[in-house]
Design an enzyme around this catalytic site. Structure first.
Site, PDB file in Angstrom:
ATOM      1  N   CYS A  78       6.089 -26.128  40.390  1.00 12.05           N
ATOM      2  CA  CYS A  78       5.100 -26.843  39.566  1.00 12.05           C
ATOM      3  C   CYS A  78       4.179 -25.853  38.858  1.00 12.05           C
ATOM      4  O   CYS A  78       3.534 -26.204  37.879  1.00 12.05           O
ATOM      5  CB  CYS A  78       4.303 -27.817  40.406  1.00 12.05           C
ATOM      6  N   GLU A 123       0.807 -35.408  42.164  1.00 20.80           N
ATOM      7  CA  GLU A 123       0.897 -34.139  41.440  1.00 20.80           C
ATOM      8  C   GLU A 123       2.109 -34.261  40.542  1.00 20.80           C
ATOM      9  O   GLU A 123       3.222 -34.446  41.024  1.00 20.80           O
ATOM     10  CB  GLU A 123       1.054 -33.006  42.454  1.00 20.80           C
TER      11      GLU A 123
END
Ligand code: NAP
Length: 534
Positions: free
Chosen positions: A301, A264
């Site tokens: 994020c 990620e």
């Protein structure tokens, strides 16, 4: 429990000659103790030990595996204030945030324990033999998911508890039946060790083989590279920079046996504010936007790094309200000096474009503190500069002013893959939103309506993933119970004698009565079918 600074290789505690220290990012002070730097030999031992544990760990009764995950959660709680205080000291994140993150780390371990107990993840299927079928008979075919093998997990800098040594990737891999070797993040080695001890002690308490879990510390790329290259490792979980994730993917792809890397990496999480919503509640949206953007110094994020809206007096008011709210935001401590320097470079880069104007700046700070930043640009300029959509990790966002809905669509179409997209809308905006939805579905992992992308629920229907560069593999998620599937693969048994079948695929109390399965394509809940039972 004292922090030892040692590696945890299976049930062994290992010191090394080379060492490094943690740093308190708020003061720059070096912290005790010295932490071991794992070398190639340590990586090899941890990976071999994981490989040796694999068959035993994956075949223990699922009830024991579930108890192990629950025990991990209980041990994290037992680590007490020491864990919370150390995590706060090493990351600069406030105690309250760390406490809530500890709750999340524990609840995801418990959620995976429940997943293991229920057994849906086994994906059991049975197509019974059809000996009289014409023109060809069908054999007995049974399928289940099995774990991939030892998994390497890289601790994330921005989630010292929920995405590190005892975090989501670790919980998903252990739930799948994979031993785990963690590479702790060098910015919070003490936190990582304490969380790792909680897992390691739980493994011991549950009588699991020694290599079920190992934890390696270090502060150079060599450790991570050696871990991903090790032949015993069969998959990788990573959260961090695009450069780091790509480097690990390259190593994994060039191995004699290439393996999947679930990385990620970067996302700017576009927010579309449609005209009806801007008119109806522009001020409230501005306030929610600045809160979401500056939460935890923007180190999420899912931080809303990009806003798209149509040029109008309402947009002018929204920008003014957002600017005012942002100006009142104090400096936020960043996770490390390196991350703060990256952030500083990022805002200098975006602010350096002649066509980008500054809307507002938050209060400035010292040391590793981030000053929030809000910029604006017109859509044609944004569309002509691909580099403007690079993630700036921290409390910075760019408002792209579009001339009409069609131009919003063009900007969305030009975006890279994202973790999330958010749309603020009223009923009058539904027709416009319906046109964007197919584009958003192609671009992102989660679509948020009239909310904010920060705050990711850990549950069964969550997707924290998305097309590259949000992640390296858009078919999966790193948050939520679906994450278990990244560490599984299907295997089919054709005409296997009953006594050689794995228990969950047998037609007896251990299998059919205990776990759900598809029989001839029809879902059969556990215990609800007695066909074939003796
Ligand atoms: P990072 O530099 O990618 O490091 C993450 C982990 O990967 C660390 O354990 C690091 O350890 C290792 N690593 C990095 N590059 C490697 C390589 N080439 N080979 C082997 N191992 C490697 O991420 P970070 O330290 O968390 O933060 C740096 C930047 O990443 C941030 O400024 C931000 O831009 C981005 N970031 C993004 C997110 C997000 O969610 N989008 C989250 C966190 C960070 P070593 O340094 O010890 O090798």
């Amino acid at each position: 429990m004292p922090i030892t600074g040692r590696l945890i290789i299976g049930y062994e505690s290992v010191a090394t000659a080379a060492n490094f220290r943690a740093v308190d990012p708020t003061s720059g002070a070096q912290l005790e103790p010295l932490f071991a730097v794992a070398g190639a030999g340590d990586v090899d031992r941890a990976c071999r030990s994981a490989a040796a544990a694999f068959d035993q760990y994956r075949q223990i009764d699922l009830a024991v595996r579930a108890t192990f995950l629950d025990t991990c959660a209980a041990n994290i709680l037992k680590a007490g204030d020491e864990l919370v205080e150390r995590a706060s000291q090493e990351t600069g994140l406030p105690l309250a945030r760390i406490q809530s993150e500890r709750g999340r780390a524990m609840s995801q371990l418990r959620l995976f324990a429940e997943v293991v107990r229920r057994g849906y993840f086994l994906g059991l299927r049975h197509d019974p033999a059809l000996p009289d079928r014409k023109p060809l008979a069908r054999t007995d075919l049974r399928l289940r998911n099995i774990p991939l093998g030892p998994v390497a997990v890289f601790g994330a800098s921005n989630f010292p508890l929920a995405f590190s040594a005892a975090g989501g990737d670790v919980a998903a891999a252990l739930a799948a039946g994979c031993p785990v070797v963690v590479k702790g993040h060098p910015a919070h080695p003490g936190t990582s060790e304490l969380a790792a001890m909680a897992i390691s002690n739980a493994a011991r308490e549950c009588g699991l083989p020694s290599g079920t879990y190992s934890h390696l510390s270090g502060n150079s790329n060599e450790l991570g590279r050696a871990l991903v290259a090790h032949p015993a490792i069969k998959a990788v979980g990573f959260t961090g920079s695009r450069v780091g994730g790509m480097a690990l993917m390259k190593i994994a792809a060039e191995r004699a046996e290439p393996i999947p890397v679930y990385a990620e990496m970067s996302s700017i999480n576009p927010v579309v504010i449609l005209p009806g919503a801007l008119r109806a509640r522009g001020d409230a949206i501005a306030s929610g936007y600045v809160n979401s953007l500056t939460l935890g110094a923007g180190q999420f994020c899912t931080n809303p790094g990009l806003v798209l809206a149509i040029d109008s007096p309402e947009l002018g008011r929204f920008l003014a309200a957002s600017g005012q709210a942002l100006s009142a935001v104090g400096p936020g401590p960043m996770l490390s000096a390196g991350i703060c320097a990256n952030y500083q470079r990022g805002i200098e880069r975006i602010g350096g474009y002649p066509a980008v104007s500054s809307v507002a700046r938050g209060a400035s700070g010292t040391g590793s503190q981030a000053q929030s930043a809000l910029f604006q640009v017109h859509a044609p300029v944004f569309l002509a500069s691909a580099a403007m959509q690079e993630e700036i990790f921290g409390p910075s966002s760019l408002v792209v002013v579009c001339s009409d809905a069609e131009e919003i669509g063009q900007v969305l179409e030009a975006l890279e893959g994202q973790l999330t997209a958010t749309v603020h809308l009223e009923a009058e905006d539904h027709a416009a939103a319906a046109k964007f939805l197919p584009v958003l579905e192609r671009k992102v992992g989660r679509i948020v309506i009239n909310g904010w992308p920060t705050g990711v629920e850990v549950c069964h229907a969550m997707v924290h993933g998305g097309p590259y560069p949000a992640t390296s593999d858009s078919r999966s998620t790193s948050v939520g119970t679906l994450a278990i599937e990244r560490f599984l693969r299907p295997i089919c048994y054709q005409d296997m004698p009953a006594e050689l079948l794995p228990p969950e695929l047998r037609d007896d109390e251990a299998g059919l009565l205990r776990y759900p399965r598809l029989v001839d394509g029809e879902f059969v809940a556990h215990g609800s079918m007695t066909r074939n039972l003796k």
